[in-house]
Design an enzyme around this catalytic site. Structure first.
Site, PDB file in Angstrom:
ATOM      1  N   ASN A  23       0.813  -1.221   0.000  1.00 27.60           N
ATOM      2  CA  ASN A  23       0.000   0.000   0.000  1.00 27.60           C
ATOM      3  C   ASN A  23       0.841   1.264   0.000  1.00 27.60           C
ATOM      4  O   ASN A  23       0.339   2.359  -0.215  1.00 27.60           O
ATOM      5  CB  ASN A  23      -0.959   0.001   1.201  1.00 27.60           C
ATOM      6  CG  ASN A  23      -2.058  -1.031   1.027  1.00 27.60           C
ATOM      7  OD1 ASN A  23      -2.262  -1.541  -0.081  1.00 27.60           O
ATOM      8  ND2 ASN A  23      -2.745  -1.357   2.100  1.00 27.60           N
ATOM      9  N   CYS A 117     -15.581  -3.258  -6.169  1.00 21.46           N
ATOM     10  CA  CYS A 117     -15.006  -4.601  -6.084  1.00 21.46           C
ATOM     11  C   CYS A 117     -15.743  -5.360  -5.007  1.00 21.46           C
ATOM     12  O   CYS A 117     -16.716  -4.848  -4.442  1.00 21.46           O
ATOM     13  CB  CYS A 117     -13.506  -4.545  -5.839  1.00 21.46           C
ATOM     14  SG  CYS A 117     -13.092  -3.985  -4.206  1.00 21.46           S
ATOM     15  N   ARG A 122     -16.571   1.618  -3.508  1.00 20.23           N
ATOM     16  CA  ARG A 122     -15.288   2.308  -3.604  1.00 20.23           C
ATOM     17  C   ARG A 122     -15.277   3.497  -4.582  1.00 20.23           C
ATOM     18  O   ARG A 122     -14.573   3.483  -5.600  1.00 20.23           O
ATOM     19  CB  ARG A 122     -14.182   1.300  -3.928  1.00 20.23           C
ATOM     20  CG  ARG A 122     -14.191   0.165  -2.919  1.00 20.23           C
ATOM     21  CD  ARG A 122     -13.034  -0.757  -3.066  1.00 20.23           C
ATOM     22  NE  ARG A 122     -11.834  -0.243  -2.446  1.00 20.23           N
ATOM     23  CZ  ARG A 122     -10.698  -0.928  -2.333  1.00 20.23           C
ATOM     24  NH1 ARG A 122     -10.621  -2.138  -2.811  1.00 20.23           N
ATOM     25  NH2 ARG A 122      -9.649  -0.389  -1.764  1.00 20.23           N
ATOM     26  N   ASP A 307      -7.957  -3.340   7.130  1.00 17.44           N
ATOM     27  CA  ASP A 307      -7.171  -4.412   6.515  1.00 17.44           C
ATOM     28  C   ASP A 307      -6.812  -5.542   7.488  1.00 17.44           C
ATOM     29  O   ASP A 307      -6.231  -6.545   7.080  1.00 17.44           O
ATOM     30  CB  ASP A 307      -5.872  -3.843   5.912  1.00 17.44           C
ATOM     31  CG  ASP A 307      -6.118  -3.163   4.584  1.00 17.44           C
ATOM     32  OD1 ASP A 307      -7.199  -3.333   4.014  1.00 17.44           O
ATOM     33  OD2 ASP A 307      -5.207  -2.450   4.105  1.00 17.44           O
ATOM     34  N   ARG A 399      -1.866 -10.990  -4.420  1.00 12.96           N
ATOM     35  CA  ARG A 399      -1.788  -9.548  -4.678  1.00 12.96           C
ATOM     36  C   ARG A 399      -1.173  -8.803  -3.494  1.00 12.96           C
ATOM     37  O   ARG A 399      -0.684  -7.691  -3.654  1.00 12.96           O
ATOM     38  CB  ARG A 399      -3.179  -8.974  -4.963  1.00 12.96           C
ATOM     39  CG  ARG A 399      -3.742  -9.408  -6.313  1.00 12.96           C
ATOM     40  CD  ARG A 399      -5.017  -8.654  -6.646  1.00 12.96           C
ATOM     41  NE  ARG A 399      -4.924  -7.318  -6.117  1.00 12.96           N
ATOM     42  CZ  ARG A 399      -5.706  -6.814  -5.165  1.00 12.96           C
ATOM     43  NH1 ARG A 399      -6.665  -7.516  -4.669  1.00 12.96           N
ATOM     44  NH2 ARG A 399      -5.532  -5.602  -4.742  1.00 12.96           N
TER      45      ARG A 399
HETATM   46  C1  UD1 Z   1      -8.827   1.854   2.201  1.00 12.91           C
HETATM   47  C2  UD1 Z   1      -8.447   1.961   3.650  1.00 12.91           C
HETATM   48  C3  UD1 Z   1      -6.992   1.596   3.763  1.00 12.91           C
HETATM   49  C4  UD1 Z   1      -6.790   0.201   3.165  1.00 12.91           C
HETATM   50  C5  UD1 Z   1      -7.337   0.096   1.743  1.00 12.91           C
HETATM   51  C6  UD1 Z   1      -7.339  -1.322   1.196  1.00 12.91           C
HETATM   52  C7  UD1 Z   1      -9.125   3.570   5.356  1.00 12.91           C
HETATM   53  C8  UD1 Z   1      -9.481   4.975   5.682  1.00 12.91           C
HETATM   54  N1  UD1 Z   1      -8.718   3.300   4.118  1.00 12.91           N
HETATM   55  O1  UD1 Z   1      -8.025   2.746   1.444  1.00 12.91           O
HETATM   56  O2  UD1 Z   1      -6.603   1.610   5.115  1.00 12.91           O
HETATM   57  O3  UD1 Z   1      -5.447  -0.123   3.154  1.00 12.91           O
HETATM   58  O4  UD1 Z   1      -8.675   0.540   1.736  1.00 12.91           O
HETATM   59  O5  UD1 Z   1      -8.164  -2.142   1.926  1.00 12.91           O
HETATM   60  O6  UD1 Z   1      -9.180   2.729   6.215  1.00 12.91           O
HETATM   61  N2  UD1 Z   1     -14.523   7.178  -0.192  1.00 12.91           N
HETATM   62  C9  UD1 Z   1     -15.471   7.995  -0.777  1.00 12.91           C
HETATM   63  N3  UD1 Z   1     -15.073   8.762  -1.839  1.00 12.91           N
HETATM   64  C10 UD1 Z   1     -13.794   8.771  -2.307  1.00 12.91           C
HETATM   65  C11 UD1 Z   1     -12.847   7.937  -1.693  1.00 12.91           C
HETATM   66  C12 UD1 Z   1     -13.242   7.142  -0.631  1.00 12.91           C
HETATM   67  O7  UD1 Z   1     -16.628   8.021  -0.376  1.00 12.91           O
HETATM   68  O8  UD1 Z   1     -13.500   9.513  -3.253  1.00 12.91           O
HETATM   69  C13 UD1 Z   1     -14.935   6.320   0.956  1.00 12.91           C
HETATM   70  C14 UD1 Z   1     -14.759   4.827   0.656  1.00 12.91           C
HETATM   71  O9  UD1 Z   1     -15.892   4.277   0.039  1.00 12.91           O
HETATM   72  C15 UD1 Z   1     -14.517   4.272   2.032  1.00 12.91           C
HETATM   73  C16 UD1 Z   1     -13.748   5.379   2.747  1.00 12.91           C
HETATM   74  O10 UD1 Z   1     -14.022   6.571   2.017  1.00 12.91           O
HETATM   75  O11 UD1 Z   1     -15.736   4.082   2.712  1.00 12.91           O
HETATM   76  C17 UD1 Z   1     -12.240   5.156   2.784  1.00 12.91           C
HETATM   77  O12 UD1 Z   1     -11.787   4.896   1.463  1.00 12.91           O
HETATM   78  P1  UD1 Z   1     -10.284   5.100   1.018  1.00 12.91           P
HETATM   79  O13 UD1 Z   1      -9.443   5.335   2.219  1.00 12.91           O
HETATM   80  O14 UD1 Z   1     -10.206   6.081  -0.066  1.00 12.91           O
HETATM   81  O15 UD1 Z   1      -9.977   3.727   0.374  1.00 12.91           O
HETATM   82  P2  UD1 Z   1      -8.552   3.225   0.012  1.00 12.91           P
HETATM   83  O16 UD1 Z   1      -7.661   4.320  -0.380  1.00 12.91           O
HETATM   84  O17 UD1 Z   1      -8.778   2.088  -0.897  1.00 12.91           O
END
Ligand code: UD1
Length: 431
Positions: A23, A117, A122, A307, A399
């Site tokens: 990550n 996914c 997401r 995670d 992955r």
């Molecule tokens: C998230 C996790 C990260 C983890 C990764 C893979 C958090 C805060 N983030 O990161 O720790 O390593 O998944 O599992 O724990 N969201 C929105 N709009 C956006 C972006 C995000 O609504 O533009 C929401 C998402 O749906 C989610 C939350 O914000 O509910 C956190 O998402 P985000 O941190 O962006 O996801 P990742 O970066 O994938």
């Protein structure tokens, strides 16, 4: 499709070295697009997602060199391509992280819209709103996000509605080359965001407030090269620690920063583990005891990480007592529970909460992995179960975990890979 065959019960006992963080590696590799100099990134884990990101950078015109220590040297001086194609984005959602750097470097970026996914929808709306605040025009058409700016991006004061790791990283990278000062409020504080910010500063960016929820970025005209090692993978370390706790064993994980895992270590202690830490190692010893069930609520850092939720759910299923596991980040991240119940676990789902009644033992069964961390939890369940558990669709686990079966074998587990054919579905997974 490869499968993992686990003969349980198997106790985890021994020492292992933790690999570089996936990550952290993915955004740091994407940040190489921002620099006109050579950026050398070391301690990269050997994972499919890292290879996909390298392939994406190469397709954008980045010159790449892999050195004898498997570090990657990137040179993005001559990039002209600004489109991240569907074929690559569909295999890895983190491809969205090239949007900010491309926009800042070229004034234009086109990235295939990443879909949802297995774990949730997401969205990326907060990334896009951040780019708009920096002066870009963003459109979504024919499955592609296109962002353009006339001249340089302009520094802005950005308030994030939600804590988003990817969103903070994308906007942070874009802001390094913007004109003037940007402030990101309610920024994610995850160690991987800190690692990216430190790498950007090593490239000449001017970021302060690193590790807090207010990042201040004074834009510079260009970034230079640097040599940077990515941090170690706190989630890989956490997964092995939980595997040892669930199997009543002991483990020493080396090359890991214990501060990045404080919430997890506190829960393991609550579960009855004897914990000792050094500067870059963590030792856990159950002294043969069964774990005690612990309540979990996932939330952004420094709280308990989403995670690690699935792995703790697996441990709780063989622990003494009843626990509740609340998932607050993703709407569908308790899916592994159904597979664990097929192994005799006693878990009930109510909304975003799993109620786990610890049982004496699990029974081996053929199970199917649905996402990266869910697969890790099935491996832990397989180690605890009586008999031969066959975990299918382990491309998910590949992955995020480097040589998982080899590391588990080193720790005394009876586990082996059963090779299979690559299916269409496997080549199209993303999360
Ligand atoms: C998230 C996790 C990260 C983890 C990764 C893979 C958090 C805060 N983030 O990161 O720790 O390593 O998944 O599992 O724990 N969201 C929105 N709009 C956006 C972006 C995000 O609504 O533009 C929401 C998402 O749906 C989610 C939350 O914000 O509910 C956190 O998402 P985000 O941190 O962006 O996801 P990742 O970066 O994938």
């Amino acid at each position: 499709m490869d499968k993992l065959l686990i003969n349980g019960p198997s106790k985890i006992e021994g020492e292992i070295r933790i690999s570089g963080s996936k990550n952290s590696a993915l955004p740091i590799l994407a940040s190489g697009l921002l620099s006109k100099g050579s950026v050398r990134i070391g301690n990269l884990p050997h994972l499919n997602d890292v290879t996909t990101m390298i392939e994406l950078l190469s397709c954008l015109g980045v010159d790449l060199l892999i050195d004898e220590k498997l570090g990657v040297e990137l040179n993005a001086e001559k990039i002209t391509q600004f489109t991240a194609p569907y074929e690559l984005v569909k295999t890895m959602r983190a491809s969205i992280l090239v949007l900010g750097p491309l926009l800042a470097r070229l004034g234009k970026a086109r990235v295939s819209f990443p879909g949802g996914c297995a774990i949730g929808s997401r969205p990326v709306d907060l990334h896009l709103r951040g780019f708009e605040a920096l002066g870009a025009t963003v459109t979504v058409e024919s499955g592609f996000i296109e962002a353009v700016v006339d001249g340089r991006l302009k520094g802005a004061h950005i308030f994030m509605d939600k804590v988003t790791v990817g969103g903070t990283e994308n906007i942070l990278m874009a802001a390094t080359l913007a004109e003037g000062r940007s402030i990101i409020e309610n920024a994610a504080r995850e160690p991987e965001v800190v690692d990216l910010a430190n790498c950007l500063n090593a490239m000449g960016a001017k970021i302060s407030g690193i590790g807090t929820d207010k990042l201040i970025i004074d834009g510079v005209e260009e970034l230079h090269g640097c040599d940077y090692d990515v941090m170690s993978d706190r989630i890989e370390a956490g997964t092995f620690l939980v595997a040892a706790a669930a199997t009543r064993g002991w483990i020493k994980v080396k090359d890991v920063d214990p501060h990045s895992l404080e919430a997890v270590l506190a829960k393991l202690e609550e579960a009855g583990a004897k914990m000792t830490v050094g500067d870059d190692w963590i030792r856990l010893d159950m002294e043969g005891r069964k774990p005690i069930a612990v309540d979990i609520r996932t939330a952004p850092y420094p709280a308990f990480p989403t995670d690690m939720q699935a792995q703790f759910t697996a441990m709780n299923s063989v622990a003494t007592g009843v626990s509740t596991v609340v998932e607050t980040i993703f709407e569908n991240r308790l899916i592994q529970v159904h597979e664990m119940n097929r192994m005799g676990a006693n878990i009930r789902i109510e909304g975003n909460t799993a109620i786990v009644e610890g049982c004496e033992t699990l029974t081996a069964a053929p199970v199917m992995a649905s996402d990266l961390r869910a697969s890790a939890s099935l491996v832990i369940a397989g180690l605890c179960a009586n008999g031969a558990t066959l975990v299918d669709r382990i491309y998910h686990i590949d992955r995020g975990y480097e040589c998982i079966e080899e590391k588990m074998q080193l720790l005394g587990a009876s586990i082996r890979r059963i090779p299979g054919r690559l299916s269409n579905e496997q080549s199209e997974q993303s999360s």
